[in-house]
Design an enzyme around this catalytic site. Structure first.
Site, PDB file in Angstrom:
ATOM      1  N   MET A  27       0.890  -1.160   0.000  1.00  0.00           N
ATOM      2  CA  MET A  27       0.000   0.000   0.000  1.00  0.00           C
ATOM      3  C   MET A  27       0.927   1.208   0.000  1.00  0.00           C
ATOM      4  O   MET A  27       1.882   1.262   0.792  1.00  0.00           O
ATOM      5  CB  MET A  27      -0.831  -0.040   1.279  1.00  0.00           C
ATOM      6  CG  MET A  27      -1.671   1.167   1.526  1.00  0.00           C
ATOM      7  SD  MET A  27      -2.874   0.847   2.839  1.00  0.00           S
ATOM      8  CE  MET A  27      -1.909   1.070   4.299  1.00  0.00           C
ATOM      9  N   SER A  28       0.684   2.183  -0.864  1.00  0.00           N
ATOM     10  CA  SER A  28       1.620   3.300  -1.016  1.00  0.00           C
ATOM     11  C   SER A  28       1.697   4.149   0.255  1.00  0.00           C
ATOM     12  O   SER A  28       0.747   4.222   1.040  1.00  0.00           O
ATOM     13  CB  SER A  28       1.194   4.186  -2.186  1.00  0.00           C
ATOM     14  OG  SER A  28       1.088   3.413  -3.351  1.00  0.00           O
ATOM     15  N   GLN A  29       2.832   4.831   0.384  1.00  0.00           N
ATOM     16  CA  GLN A  29       3.079   5.793   1.470  1.00  0.00           C
ATOM     17  C   GLN A  29       1.952   6.841   1.476  1.00  0.00           C
ATOM     18  O   GLN A  29       1.486   7.248   0.401  1.00  0.00           O
ATOM     19  CB  GLN A  29       4.404   6.449   1.099  1.00  0.00           C
ATOM     20  CG  GLN A  29       4.974   7.444   2.004  1.00  0.00           C
ATOM     21  CD  GLN A  29       6.220   8.069   1.346  1.00  0.00           C
ATOM     22  OE1 GLN A  29       6.407   8.007   0.120  1.00  0.00           O
ATOM     23  NE2 GLN A  29       7.042   8.666   2.154  1.00  0.00           N
TER      24      GLN A  29
END
Ligand code: SAM
Length: 223
Positions: free
Chosen positions: A62-64
């Site tokens: 899951m992206s930053q």
């Protein structure tokens, strides 16, 4: 003791987003409201708000938080748009987009991730998202044209079939490899059959898997 995730979210917004240049108040509100910790395993909850990408299983991430907000801001959504996302992953980016757009269509090739994301989105009673299991590199023709198309996985080049599903005046956004082999977020804005290119920032995403083109490459009948 139960965690106070509101405080964690407020801190995330101030220390990771606003301090790094996110200014759109609608994006800030969405990031403040969507419970990011529900999109990761329960025991990892509080860590979901830390300043990095997060493993979600199946070698995916899951992206930053900053990158989720940056992509949402760069899509310049007003609340009416039809958005196609390739790479549902945890479903978190889709949940943020659903707060900002009219409807979100999101495609994930890993069935277990798509199912888990759809379950979380359902539990949050988010009505304006549909999740499809499959290869998103060929888009979702049924609901085209889209006002925005976002990929959250990096491609060597933007699949033509995705660009053709954009409405005139619409925009594609996502990570693409440049000639130096680095990834950068690009925006391609459609003007008829032409696409205006903007290079926005360097980034690091998992690769976009292109099953259709890989199948074609392996199929001797196509040679
Ligand atoms: N947006 C996600 C989130 O909020 O959790 C993060 C996505 S993760 C960085 C990239 C995702 O793209 C992975 O879940 C991966 O399985 C998916 N993916 C890669 N190639 C794909 C394809 N051709 N079609 C659909 N999903 C793909």
């Amino acid at each position: 003791m139960p965690q106070d995730y509101h405080i964690a979210r407020e801190r995330m917004v101030n220390e990771q987003l606003v301090s790094n240049g996110i200014v759109d108040p609608r994006v800030i509100d969405a990031m403040r409201d969507v419970p990011r910790h529900l999109f990761v395993d329960a025991e990892l909850g509080p860590q979901a708000y830390s300043d990095h990408a997060f493993p979600i299983g199946y070698s995916q991430t899951m992206s930053q938080p900053f990158m989720v907000a940056f992509l949402a801001e760069q899509l310049a959504l007003t609340g009416r748009e039809q958005v196609l996302e390739i790479g549902t992953g945890s479903g978190y980016q889709a949940a943020v987009l659903a707060r900002l757009a009219g409807h979100v269509y999101s495609i994930e090739r890993i069935e277990a991730l798509a199912t888990r994301a759809a379950d979380v989105l359902g539990s949050l009673e988010i009505q304006n998202i549909q999740v499809l299991i499959g290869d998103g590199s060929t888009g979702w023709p049924e609901f085209q044209p889209y006002d925005r198309i976002l990929t959250t996985a990096a491609a060597a080049e933007v699949p033509q079939s995705l660009l053709m599903q954009l409405r005139d005046g619409g925009a594609f956004l996502g990570p693409v490899y440049n000639k130096a082999g680095e990834q950068e977020i690009v925006r391609l804005t459609r003007n008829g059959q032409e696409f205006g290119l903007e290079r926005l920032r360097k980034c690091s995403f998992v690769p976009l898997v292109r099953e259709e083109s890989e199948k074609a490459a392996k199929d001797p009948r196509t040679q």
